[in-house]
Write an enzyme that holds these catalytic residues in place. Sequence first.
Site, mmCIF file in Angstrom:
data_model
loop_
_atom_site.group_PDB
_atom_site.id
_atom_site.type_symbol
_atom_site.label_atom_id
_atom_site.label_comp_id
_atom_site.label_asym_id
_atom_site.label_seq_id
_atom_site.Cartn_x
_atom_site.Cartn_y
_atom_site.Cartn_z
ATOM 1 N N GLN A 33 -7.071 7.688 -8.832
ATOM 2 C CA GLN A 33 -6.290 6.846 -9.742
ATOM 3 C C GLN A 33 -6.989 5.539 -10.092
ATOM 4 O OE1 GLN A 33 -5.880 6.464 -6.529
ATOM 5 N NE2 GLN A 33 -5.478 4.283 -6.279
ATOM 6 N N CYS B 51 -1.470 4.973 -14.037
ATOM 7 C CA CYS B 51 -2.411 5.908 -13.409
ATOM 8 C C CYS B 51 -1.801 7.291 -13.192
ATOM 9 C CB CYS B 51 -2.915 5.331 -12.086
ATOM 10 S SG CYS B 51 -1.614 4.790 -10.957
ATOM 11 N N SER C 264 -4.158 2.496 -2.440
ATOM 12 C CA SER C 264 -5.000 1.699 -3.333
ATOM 13 C C SER C 264 -4.342 1.476 -4.679
ATOM 14 C CB SER C 264 -6.370 2.368 -3.517
ATOM 15 O OG SER C 264 -6.223 3.725 -3.884
ATOM 16 N N GLY C 265 -3.277 2.224 -4.971
ATOM 17 C CA GLY C 265 -2.493 1.954 -6.166
ATOM 18 C C GLY C 265 -1.859 0.580 -6.121
ATOM 19 N N HIS D 151 -4.311 9.854 -6.203
ATOM 20 C CA HIS D 151 -2.905 10.253 -6.271
ATOM 21 C C HIS D 151 -2.788 11.766 -6.411
ATOM 22 C CE1 HIS D 151 -1.978 6.126 -6.450
ATOM 23 N NE2 HIS D 151 -1.592 5.990 -7.700
ATOM 24 N N THR E 84 -13.012 -9.341 -10.155
ATOM 25 C CA THR E 84 -13.151 -9.236 -8.707
ATOM 26 C C THR E 84 -12.096 -8.327 -8.073
ATOM 27 O OG1 THR E 84 -11.832 -11.245 -8.407
ATOM 28 C CG2 THR E 84 -14.226 -11.507 -8.532
#
Length: 341
Positions: A320, A133, A163-164, A247, A12
Site C-alpha cells: 500500500q 490505498c 504502515s498505513g 494490505h 521525509t
Amino acid sequence: MKTYNVAVVGATGAVGEELFRVMEEMDFPIKNLIPLASARSAGEEVEFKGKAYKVIELTEEVFEKYEVEIAFFSAGGNISAHFATHAAEAGAVVIDNTSHFRMDPSVPLVVPECNPDAIGQWKEKGIIANPNCSTIQMVQVLKPLDDVFNITRVDVSTYQAVSGAGKAGMEELVHQLKDFFAFKLDETQIETFAHQIAFNVIPHIDVFMENDYTKEEMKMVNETQKILGKTMEISATCVRVPVIRSHSESITIHFANDVNVEKAIQVLKEAKNVVVQDEPEKNIYPMPITASDTDLTYVGRIRKDINRSNVLHLWCVADQIRVGAATNAVRIAQRWIEQEG
C-alpha cells in the site's frame, strides 16, 4: 525527452521516501528535484540517485520560486488544503495523495489502469487526486472484471498493515513486540491505534461516521464508484492487523449474470499490473510478505460462491505504500506527461 522540476511535499515521510525510490526505479524525467517539508524538517537531507538534497521549508511561495512543474503532495489533508492551490496557481500539476480533494467533482480521482482519460480533467483546478490505498488495489481487480461481467455489488473486508498509519504505526508495532519479549507488554505505549496492535486485530480505521461505518470504509465505497464511473452496491469493513507492510483484502463480487471462473481468471491474468497467484494445491496465493516492495497487485483464491453462480470470491494483496500511494502517483504523473506534458 523533456525533463521537469519536481517537488515532493512531505519528503521525509514514509510515502515521500517511497516516492523517491519509485521515481528513481522508473527513471522519472527530473530536471530539478525540490524536497519540501515543514520547518521542523527543513535542512535534513534526502538521497536521490546517489545525490543528497537538502529539504526545503514548505511555503506558499516556494513553488513559484523553484518553477515547479509537477508537485507530489503527501503530507496530510490540512497541508494539501492550504498549499495545493498555491502550487497549481504557480503552474504546477498537483498529484495529491491525501483524501482532501478526492470527492471534489472538479478534481479527477485516478488509477491509471482504470480511468486514465480522467487525467484530462486536471486543468479545472490543476489537481489530480490519488485514491485511498485500499481502494487502488481493489479497483485494479474490479475494473477488468466489471468490463466483462458487469458488477452489481461488492463486499470487501480489509486486513491493513500498520504502515498505513505511517512511521508511527510501524514503530508502535515494533515497540510493542519488543515489550512482549521483555515481558513488559502490560506497560506498553498505545498511542497510534485505539488498542494494542501487537498480537491483535482492530476493526477500526479512522473515525466512525453516523452510519456506523468508519471514514476509511466510506472512502472505499465512494471512491470506487467515482473511479469506475458507476453506482453499485459496496460495503466495506476495514481492519488493522499486526503486519508491517502490504494490505490484504477479501472481496466478494456480485455480477449481473452467471460468471465463468476460468474466464474471470483469464481476464485478471491479462489485466495490467495484476498478477494471478492461484494454485492453492501448491500453497500459492498472495501474501503481504511476497507483495511488499513490488509495484504489482496480486490476486488469488479465486472461486465461485457455493450458493450463487453469479458471485465470485477472491483474495487481493498489494504494497500500500507503493501500489497504494507512491507508485500510483508516479504512474499518474507519467500518464499526465504523455497526455499533457
